[in-house]
Design an enzyme around this catalytic site. Structure first.
Site, PDB file in Angstrom:
ATOM      1  N   LYS A   1      -6.288   5.114   8.266  1.00 52.48           N
ATOM      2  CA  LYS A   1      -5.117   5.861   7.804  1.00 52.48           C
ATOM      3  C   LYS A   1      -5.399   7.366   7.774  1.00 52.48           C
ATOM      4  CE  LYS A   1      -3.155   2.102   5.051  1.00 52.48           C
ATOM      5  NZ  LYS A   1      -2.832   1.579   3.707  1.00 52.48           N
TER       6      LYS A   1
ATOM      7  N   SER B   1       0.815  -1.218   0.000  1.00 55.39           N
ATOM      8  CA  SER B   1       0.000   0.000   0.000  1.00 55.39           C
ATOM      9  C   SER B   1       0.844   1.262   0.000  1.00 55.39           C
ATOM     10  CB  SER B   1      -0.946   0.009   1.212  1.00 55.39           C
ATOM     11  OG  SER B   1      -0.208   0.081   2.420  1.00 55.39           O
TER      12      SER B   1
END
Length: 799
Positions: free
Chosen positions: A696, A653
């Protein structure tokens, strides 16, 4: 062209249940089945109705999905329509005491059968002693004893008469019967016998020897006569007791519709009772002495007991058994032992049933992981299903010692449908490693962990919330609270189009909201009660998150949220501590120079990078090689690292973030440090979806918010993740004010424009990128590296 930040409306999807027209969950009806699991429940119904062998079912689903309750409810409802299965009992096999017999009885008859036999033995133990103490029996016994006594005396009388003819006498001494000479009508003393003349002594000795022959014959006949007497006594006892035994057995069998094997066992019981009638007639006499020496007193009548292994209520239907601890003994049954005089004794009355016996004729529910963790249990289950019978045996039967008496019960036929519960990993492991699994468990009922979020399912979900509320005994939830629960359940799966199907998670949130509402004295649970419960849930488990945030704010961990820097980007990752997940920013930096065309992943070099992270780095290299200066050798050496990262790094990611750092280092264009980045990249430069997007964003927002939002901060996410956004209200509100922004990114070109404020540039018809664009700067730098490498190696030819 750089994308525009997302509007606040795209950051959180609200739920509107006003069309349902309810105020609280009291106004909603219960749901009859598990919501959104039609496919899995159809598989369960199919397996339950399929009668062929091997159509057992493996129920797949995560913990807390409600699969166990739903399957148990359906099977219980179905089993109630079936006839109750037969009873099973163990009885003594009088011909082989080490192989108990199992008898099948109609449902509900087993306990009555056992009581009848117990009453039969009790009545005989009460009445037979009186029979043998009666006058009639006493006279017959005395006459028999007198007859045998006379027969015994007549033999010795003949010896005495024979001795008298020779002047001798049969004398009884402490040492036994002896033949002695007689003088004056009395036995001659030994001293007197020694004084007799030699010839007279020899004559008497010869006579004594002749009579001794007759005496030995009489003594030899005595035990034979005694044995005949005992046989005659037993025959007398049997004749006297047989009528009473027949009467008691007839009473025991009266009114019981017994199958032929049970009737045959009753006939054999009669014979054994009569054969062992001495146990009743003389419990403390000589006849019982031999038996009493080998078994405890309380076991005297145990050979005639009935061990009811399994009994059913005739009106209860088929059984549905849930065995939560499937050890070998609890699954197939066990044989218990009792210590007696240094030995371990057992018999058929110490046979105990297992879950397979209890579920015979119905359904058995087992947890697959627990079953596999118990030694021998899985193999025993397979043997039983293949053989369609249960044989009770222990794992160490072959190691039995002489001090442990063992038995071998006859196997019991079974017809049972087994339901295993487990997750996808257990199912895949069994499918791959055990060839018998697919043959025995042909049906998989795969319970989904999510379901659609649309108006139709929202209505069903609201009813599910109402059902949980009533069954858990919670306060009613108002409409806004139900909407908040649904929104949270969408957040749990990080998808605006889905909600979690894990009923356990929903129930936990509702219980905690009820706890908060009760403390506030709310009669109806409100949306703010749900919010407070969720906040408290986070507060209980976010100690490590707060400590990491504190280290960043104190600049122990360096994360810059203002200004610009070359070759430096804030990447985002997710940490999972127990059930709590949170986002953490990490600074990613890149340095470049002339080299051999290698991008060094420092994490991989020191073995801190996992395989997925290494894959992302190789994809990044593929993008660089296929995008810039494709007609010349790559002369780049770059290093990329997660700064202040001291643990393992895995996942791809951050591959787009690492690529942005490299592009910045190559183009020498500074990157806005207020923007954090997440997303993976493919070799074509397309940005791909990642997990944990909400955590996040919120993790980075908390850092920026604590330092003070400047309006220049935000997060770049893959556009594919937009439909996963269910952000907390503080983030949504900050974005609405323009104090924080979230950019959806499709390509690396879009992302680098947001980060640098410089157009990425597209390759024109002349094969070149536009002047001063990011891509032109990168390509020119790579070409410069190639030329520098040629000069260094001594090749000055110019193309």
């Amino acid at each position: 062209m750089a994308p525009e930040p997302l509007p606040a409306s795209a950051l959180y999807r609200t739920t509107d249940l006003s069309a349902l027209g309810f105020r609280t969950t009291k106004d909603l009806a219960d749901v009859e089945t598990l919501v959104g699991q039609d496919r899995a429940l159809d598989a369960v119904r199919f397996a339950a109705r399929m009668r062929s062998r091997g159509y057992n079912v493996f129920v797949i689903g995560p913990k807390g999905s409600g699969k166990h309750a739903a399957v148990h409810s359906y099977l219980t409802e179905r089993a109630a329509t079936f006839p109750s299965p037969d009873d099973w009992v163990y009885v003594n096999d009088f011909d082989d005491l080490h192989r108990p017999r199992c008898l099948r009885l109609p449902s509900g008859v087993g306990p009555a059968f056992a009581r009848r036999v117990a009453e039969l033995v009790k009545d005989l133990s009460d009445t037979l002693p009186s029979l043998f103490e009666g006058e009639d029996y006493r006279l017959k016994r005395e006459a028999m004893e007198k007859s045998f006594a006379e027969r015994g005396e007549s033999g010795f009388k003949e010896v005495a008469d024979e001795a008298a003819k020779r002047g001798l006498a049969l004398v009884r001494t402490p040492q036994g019967l002896v033949i002695a000479p007689v003088e004056n009508g009395k036995p001659m003393p030994q001293e007197r016998f020694a004084e007799l003349p030699q010839d007279q002594r020899e004559t008497l000795a010869t006579a004594i020897e002749e009579v001794q022959v007759h005496l030995r014959a009489a003594l030899h006949q005595a035990p034979i006569l005694e044995r005949e007497r005992q046989i005659a006594v037993r025959d007398l006892d049997r004749r006297e007791a047989s009528a009473l035994v027949d009467l008691q057995i007839a009473e025991a069998r009266a009114g019981l519709d017994l199958p032929s094997p049970v009737a045959a066992w009753f006939d054999r019981l009669r014979d054994d009772l009569i054969s062992n009638i001495a146990r009743f007639a003389h419990p403390s006499g000589e006849e019982a002495a031999a038996g009493a020496a080998t078994e405890p007193a309380d076991r005297r009548f145990r050979r005639w007991e009935v061990n009811v292994l399994i009994a059913h209520d005739p009106d209860a239907g088929a059984p549905v058994v849930n065995e939560d601890h499937p050890t070998l003994g609890r699954l197939i049954g066990r044989i218990e032992h009792r210590a007696y005089m240094g030995a371990m004794l057992t018999d058929f009355t110490l046979i105990r049933p297992g879950a397979l016996h209890a579920a015979n004729g119905g359904y058995l529910l087992l947890d697959a992981a627990k079953l596999l963790n118990n030694a021998f249990a899985w193999d025993a289950l397979k043997r039983a299903l293949y053989a369609e019978q249960v044989t009770i045996e222990g794992p160490m039967d072959s190691a039995a010692t002489a001090l442990a008496v063992s038995i071998q019960p006859c196997p019991i036929p079974i017809s049972v449908k087994v339901v295993l519960f487990g997750d996808q990993q257990v199912y895949a492991a069994l499918s791959a490693m055990d060839p018998d699994f697919g043959d025995l468990f042909k049906v998989a009922a795969d319970f989904d962990d999510v379901m659609d979020r649309d108006p139709e399912h929202d209505a069903m979900y609201a009813r599910l919330v109402a059902t949980i509320q009533r069954r858990a005994g919670l306060r009613s939830f108002d409409r806004k609270a139900v909407e908040r629960v649904i929104e949270h359940c969408s957040r749990l799966v990080s998808d605006t189009r889905k909600v979690t199907a894990r009923v356990g998670l929903i129930a936990d949130v509702m219980r905690e909201a009820d706890y908060v509402g009760r403390d506030k004295n709310h009669k109806v649970i409100r949306a703010d009660d749900v919010d407070d419960a969720l906040a408290a849930q986070i507060y209980r488990s976010d100690r490590i998150e707060r400590r990491m945030r504190e280290q960043i704010l104190r600049e122990t961990i360096r994360i810059t949220t203002e200004g610009t820097a070359v070759g430096q980007v804030n990447g985002l990752s997710v940490l999972q501590i127990g059930a709590h997940a949170f986002g953490r920013p990490t600074r990613i930096s890149a340095r470049v120079r002339v080299g051999r065309g290698r991008v060094i992943d420092i994490e991989r070099e020191v073995e801190l990078g996992g395989p997925l992270h290494s894959k992302g780095m190789l994809i990044l290299q593929g993008f660089l090689a296929g995008t810039y200066a494709t007609d010349i050798p790559v002369a780049l050496q770059a290093s990329v690292v997660f700064e202040q990262s001291y643990g393992g790094v895995d996942g791809d990611s951050a591959s787009s973030t690492e690529l942005y750092a490299l592009l910045s280092a190559l183009s020498e264009l500074p990157i806005r440090q207020g923007i954090a980045v997440t997303g993976s990249v493919d070799q074509m430069g397309r940005v791909q979806a990642i997990g944990g997007v909400n955590e996040k964003i919120e993790g980075y927002f908390d850092i920026c918010n604590a330092r003070g939002l400047s309006g220049e901060q935000g997060v770049m996410i893959p556009r594919a993740n937009v439909e996963h956004l269910m952000l907390k209200s503080e983030v949504v509100e900050a974005c609405r004010r323009g104090a924080f922004r979230i950019w959806p990114i499709d390509t690396i070109d879009e992302g680098i424009e947001v980060l640098t404020g410089v157009a990425a540039g597209e390759r024109g018809a002349d094969g070149l990128f536009p002047d001063h664009s990011v891509n032109r700067r990168v390509e020119d730098r790579l070409i410069g590296f190639a030329k520098a490498r040629r000069r260094f190696l001594g090749d000055t030819e110019e193309e």
